[in-house]
Design a protein around this motif. Structure first.
Motif, short mmCIF file in Angstrom:
data_model
loop_
_atom_site.label_atom_id
_atom_site.label_comp_id
_atom_site.label_asym_id
_atom_site.label_seq_id
_atom_site.Cartn_x
_atom_site.Cartn_y
_atom_site.Cartn_z
N PHE A 19 0.82 -1.31 0.09
CA PHE A 19 0.05 -0.07 -0.08
C PHE A 19 0.85 1.22 0.05
CE2 PHE A 19 -2.29 -3.44 1.97
CZ PHE A 19 -3.58 -3.52 1.34
N GLY A 20 2.24 0.97 0.08
CA GLY A 20 3.09 2.37 0.27
C GLY A 20 2.98 3.11 1.19
N VAL A 21 2.81 2.55 2.47
CA VAL A 21 2.57 3.16 3.66
C VAL A 21 3.67 2.99 4.51
CG1 VAL A 21 1.16 3.46 5.82
CG2 VAL A 21 -0.09 3.01 3.91
N SER A 22 4.58 4.19 4.57
CA SER A 22 5.63 3.98 5.47
C SER A 22 5.74 4.10 7.01
CB SER A 22 6.51 5.20 4.97
OG SER A 22 6.22 6.45 5.24
N ASP A 23 6.54 3.67 7.51
CA ASP A 23 6.62 3.62 9.15
C ASP A 23 6.06 4.75 9.80
OD1 ASP A 23 7.39 0.93 8.85
OD2 ASP A 23 9.62 1.32 9.47
N GLU A 24 6.44 6.02 9.19
CA GLU A 24 5.98 7.15 10.00
C GLU A 24 4.56 7.52 10.22
OE1 GLU A 24 6.41 10.89 7.05
OE2 GLU A 24 8.13 9.28 6.77
N TYR A 25 3.76 6.58 9.20
CA TYR A 25 2.40 6.58 9.28
C TYR A 25 1.51 5.44 9.84
CZ TYR A 25 3.02 10.40 5.96
OH TYR A 25 3.34 11.61 5.29
N ILE A 26 2.57 4.66 10.46
CA ILE A 26 1.96 3.28 11.17
C ILE A 26 2.39 3.57 12.84
CG2 ILE A 26 2.13 0.99 11.51
CD1 ILE A 26 3.25 0.92 8.61
N ARG A 31 -6.02 4.09 13.85
CA ARG A 31 -7.10 3.27 13.21
C ARG A 31 -6.62 2.96 11.73
NH1 ARG A 31 -11.55 5.99 12.21
NH2 ARG A 31 -10.36 7.79 12.13
N LEU A 32 -6.92 1.61 11.39
CA LEU A 32 -6.62 1.02 10.13
C LEU A 32 -7.30 1.80 9.12
CD1 LEU A 32 -6.59 -2.89 10.82
CD2 LEU A 32 -4.65 -1.59 10.55
N ASN A 33 -8.66 1.86 9.13
CA ASN A 33 -9.52 2.70 8.34
C ASN A 33 -9.67 4.04 8.67
OD1 ASN A 33 -11.42 3.08 6.31
ND2 ASN A 33 -12.93 2.17 7.17
N GLY A 34 -8.93 4.95 8.19
CA GLY A 34 -9.07 6.27 7.94
C GLY A 34 -7.61 6.81 8.37
N ASP A 35 -6.82 6.14 9.50
CA ASP A 35 -5.41 6.76 9.74
C ASP A 35 -4.41 6.17 8.98
OD1 ASP A 35 -6.91 8.36 11.69
OD2 ASP A 35 -6.46 6.76 13.47
N ILE A 36 -4.56 5.12 8.71
CA ILE A 36 -3.46 4.36 7.82
C ILE A 36 -3.90 4.11 6.45
CG2 ILE A 36 -1.88 2.26 7.81
CD1 ILE A 36 -2.08 1.90 10.83
N LYS A 66 -13.12 0.83 13.92
CA LYS A 66 -12.35 1.40 15.04
C LYS A 66 -11.14 0.60 15.46
CE LYS A 66 -16.20 3.64 17.40
NZ LYS A 66 -16.97 3.66 18.53
N THR A 67 -10.85 -0.54 14.41
CA THR A 67 -9.86 -1.38 14.95
C THR A 67 -8.64 -0.61 14.48
OG1 THR A 67 -11.13 -3.29 14.18
CG2 THR A 67 -8.76 -3.42 14.25
N THR A 68 -7.77 -0.59 15.39
CA THR A 68 -6.35 0.04 15.20
C THR A 68 -5.34 -0.88 14.80
OG1 THR A 68 -5.54 -0.51 17.65
CG2 THR A 68 -6.93 1.58 17.29
N PHE A 69 -4.13 -0.37 14.40
CA PHE A 69 -2.99 -1.35 14.15
C PHE A 69 -2.59 -2.06 15.14
CE2 PHE A 69 1.45 -2.00 13.41
CZ PHE A 69 1.52 -2.48 12.14
N GLY A 70 -2.38 -1.53 16.55
CA GLY A 70 -2.13 -2.52 17.62
C GLY A 70 -3.07 -3.85 17.60
N ASP A 71 -4.42 -3.18 17.56
CA ASP A 71 -5.51 -4.11 17.61
C ASP A 71 -5.10 -5.60 16.76
OD1 ASP A 71 -6.79 -2.79 19.57
OD2 ASP A 71 -8.29 -1.84 18.19
N LEU A 72 -4.94 -5.05 15.47
CA LEU A 72 -4.58 -6.17 14.52
C LEU A 72 -3.32 -6.98 14.78
CD1 LEU A 72 -5.28 -7.48 11.83
CD2 LEU A 72 -3.78 -5.66 10.61
#
Length: 80
Positions: A19-26, A31-36, A66-72
């Protein structure tokens, strides 16, 4: 390195590669949906990639708006 840290790093790499998402955005609290990621389809694609990477099944009811990256990461950790 803890199991949580390894999973965190691996899913971060999937986000970058697919998805081209770098570490600074993780971040764990993002939240997976909306933030990342931009939408539910991308979250679904990420979930499929993670399931394939770890050869696990993730209950679709666990992945919500509302699922966050940490939740995943915790969901994967608990499934292993």
């Amino acid at each position: 390195m803890s199991k949580y840290s390894e999973i965190y790093k691996n899913i971060s790499q999937i986000l970058l590669a697919e998805f081209g998402v770098s570490d600074e955005y993780i971040k764990g609290e993002y939240r997976l949906n909306g933030d990342i990621l931009d939408n539910r389809l991308e979250v679904f694609e990420l979930t499929l990639n993670v399931e394939n990477e770890y050869q696990i099944g993730i209950d679709e009811n666990l992945i919500t708006e509302k699922t966050t990256f940490g939740d995943l990461v915790k969901i994967v950790e608990n499934a292993l």
